[in-house]
Write an enzyme that holds these catalytic residues in place. Structure first.
Site, PDB file in Angstrom:
ATOM      1  N   SER A 150     -11.597  -2.661  -0.059  1.00  0.00           N
ATOM      2  CA  SER A 150     -11.035  -2.518  -1.399  1.00  0.00           C
ATOM      3  C   SER A 150     -11.925  -3.289  -2.356  1.00  0.00           C
ATOM      4  O   SER A 150     -12.756  -4.102  -1.934  1.00  0.00           O
ATOM      5  CB  SER A 150      -9.615  -3.114  -1.413  1.00  0.00           C
ATOM      6  OG  SER A 150      -9.113  -3.268  -2.726  1.00  0.00           O
ATOM      7  N   TYR A 205      -3.222  -9.707   0.044  1.00  0.00           N
ATOM      8  CA  TYR A 205      -4.010  -8.498   0.236  1.00  0.00           C
ATOM      9  C   TYR A 205      -5.502  -8.818   0.192  1.00  0.00           C
ATOM     10  O   TYR A 205      -6.284  -8.376   1.054  1.00  0.00           O
ATOM     11  CB  TYR A 205      -3.641  -7.493  -0.848  1.00  0.00           C
ATOM     12  CG  TYR A 205      -4.242  -6.121  -0.690  1.00  0.00           C
ATOM     13  CD1 TYR A 205      -3.689  -5.191   0.179  1.00  0.00           C
ATOM     14  CD2 TYR A 205      -5.355  -5.737  -1.442  1.00  0.00           C
ATOM     15  CE1 TYR A 205      -4.226  -3.911   0.314  1.00  0.00           C
ATOM     16  CE2 TYR A 205      -5.902  -4.467  -1.312  1.00  0.00           C
ATOM     17  CZ  TYR A 205      -5.335  -3.561  -0.437  1.00  0.00           C
ATOM     18  OH  TYR A 205      -5.874  -2.303  -0.305  1.00  0.00           O
TER      19      TYR A 205
END
Length: 289
Positions: free
Chosen positions: A139, A152
């Site tokens: 990501s 995350y």
């Protein structure tokens, strides 16, 4: 750079929803065989339909026994595994202090330990073949930390460090690796089935939490990236020899990566004199004999 022409066997985690469905469909459309895995095999089968080149398997990536069994079943059906896509994901959003230890464990379990379980199982196959390609979906949060995304980002940063190290370990066996850094793609990651928000519990964060929740919930279904196009890009990358070690996916992701590079360079330049003054002034004299 050359292109591989042979049919590949793809092993994809999280293939029942989101990007995983698009990855599996793109690989099948390109003429490859696909081992599509997920915790809910009915959902995977429903999403992908039927094909003689498709094998649907149950796999909870946090269960190392599931991973080993799925790898064995894939080889039993297709004889090999050429491309592993570590894609299964979830999202625990919230300020670090408000995320529970259990939520952080679950975030790391799915996004970091899970890919390790699956890769460990598949590596045994790829080493024997002396070939293979491991693709892990990271990501922009694997490049830059964002408020409200601490757990995350921790998992994605960990994934990147592990993958960069793994690349050096497995290259002698003919195995390649690619880290993919998508920007905002229109997937189901922000839908209730995939995202869990921390329970507001600390008054100091209350106003900012309300703003963050409003912003994140507004993004769902509005992301600019097309996951089907990303899937086709991955199929193209997997056909390259050698494939890229990193793929920054999306205009927004490129902008984030460029800013990260600029920020690092600014920090290097700002403290260059201090950083380069830290060696011993001189080596100690050799002990007299």
């Amino acid at each position: 750079m050359t292109r591989k022409a042979e049919k590949q066997v793809w092993f994809i985690t999280g293939a029942g929803r989101g990007m995983g469905v698009d990855f599996a469909k793109a690989a099948l459309a390109a003429g490859h065989a696909v081992v599509a895995t997920g915790r809910d095999t009915d959902a995977v089968a429903k999403a992908l339909g039927k094909s003689g080149d498709l094998l649907v398997l149950k796999l909870d990536v946090t269960n190392h026994a599931d991973a080993a069994a799925a790898a064995r079943a894939a080889v039993s059906r297709f004889g090999r595994i050429d491309v592993l896509v570590n894609n299964a994901g979830n999202f625990f959003a919230g300020y670090f202090e408000e995320l529970t230890p259990e939520q952080i464990d679950r975030q790391l379990g799915t996004l970091l330990i899970g890919p390790m379980h699956v890769t460990r199982a598949v590596l045994a196959v790829m080493r024997k073949q002396r070939s293979g390609h491991i693709i892990s979906i990271s990501s922009t949060a694997g490049l830059v930390g964002f408020a409200f995304c601490s757990a995350y980002a921790a998992a994605k940063f960990g994934l990147e460090g592990w993958m960069e190290s793994l690349q050096q370990e497995v290259a002698p066996f003919g195995i390649t690796t690619t880290i993919v850094n998508p920007g905002f793609f229109r997937t189901e990651l922000l839908e209730p089935a995939s995202v869990t928000y921390a329970e507001p519990s600390i008054e100091d964060y209350a106003d900012r939490t309300a703003e963050q929740l409003k912003w994140w919930q507004a993004q769902s279904g509005q992301q600019g990236g097309d996951p089907a196009k990303l899937a086709r890009a991955l199929v193209a990358i997997a056909s390259e020899e050698p494939p890229p070690r990193r793929f920054i996916a999306g205009t927004d992701a490129i902008a984030t990566a460029k800013q990260k590079v600029a920020d690092l360079q600014a920090q290097i330049d700002a403290y260059r004199d201090l950083s380069t003054s830290l060696a011993f002034d001189r080596e100690p004299a050799a002990r007299a004999r």
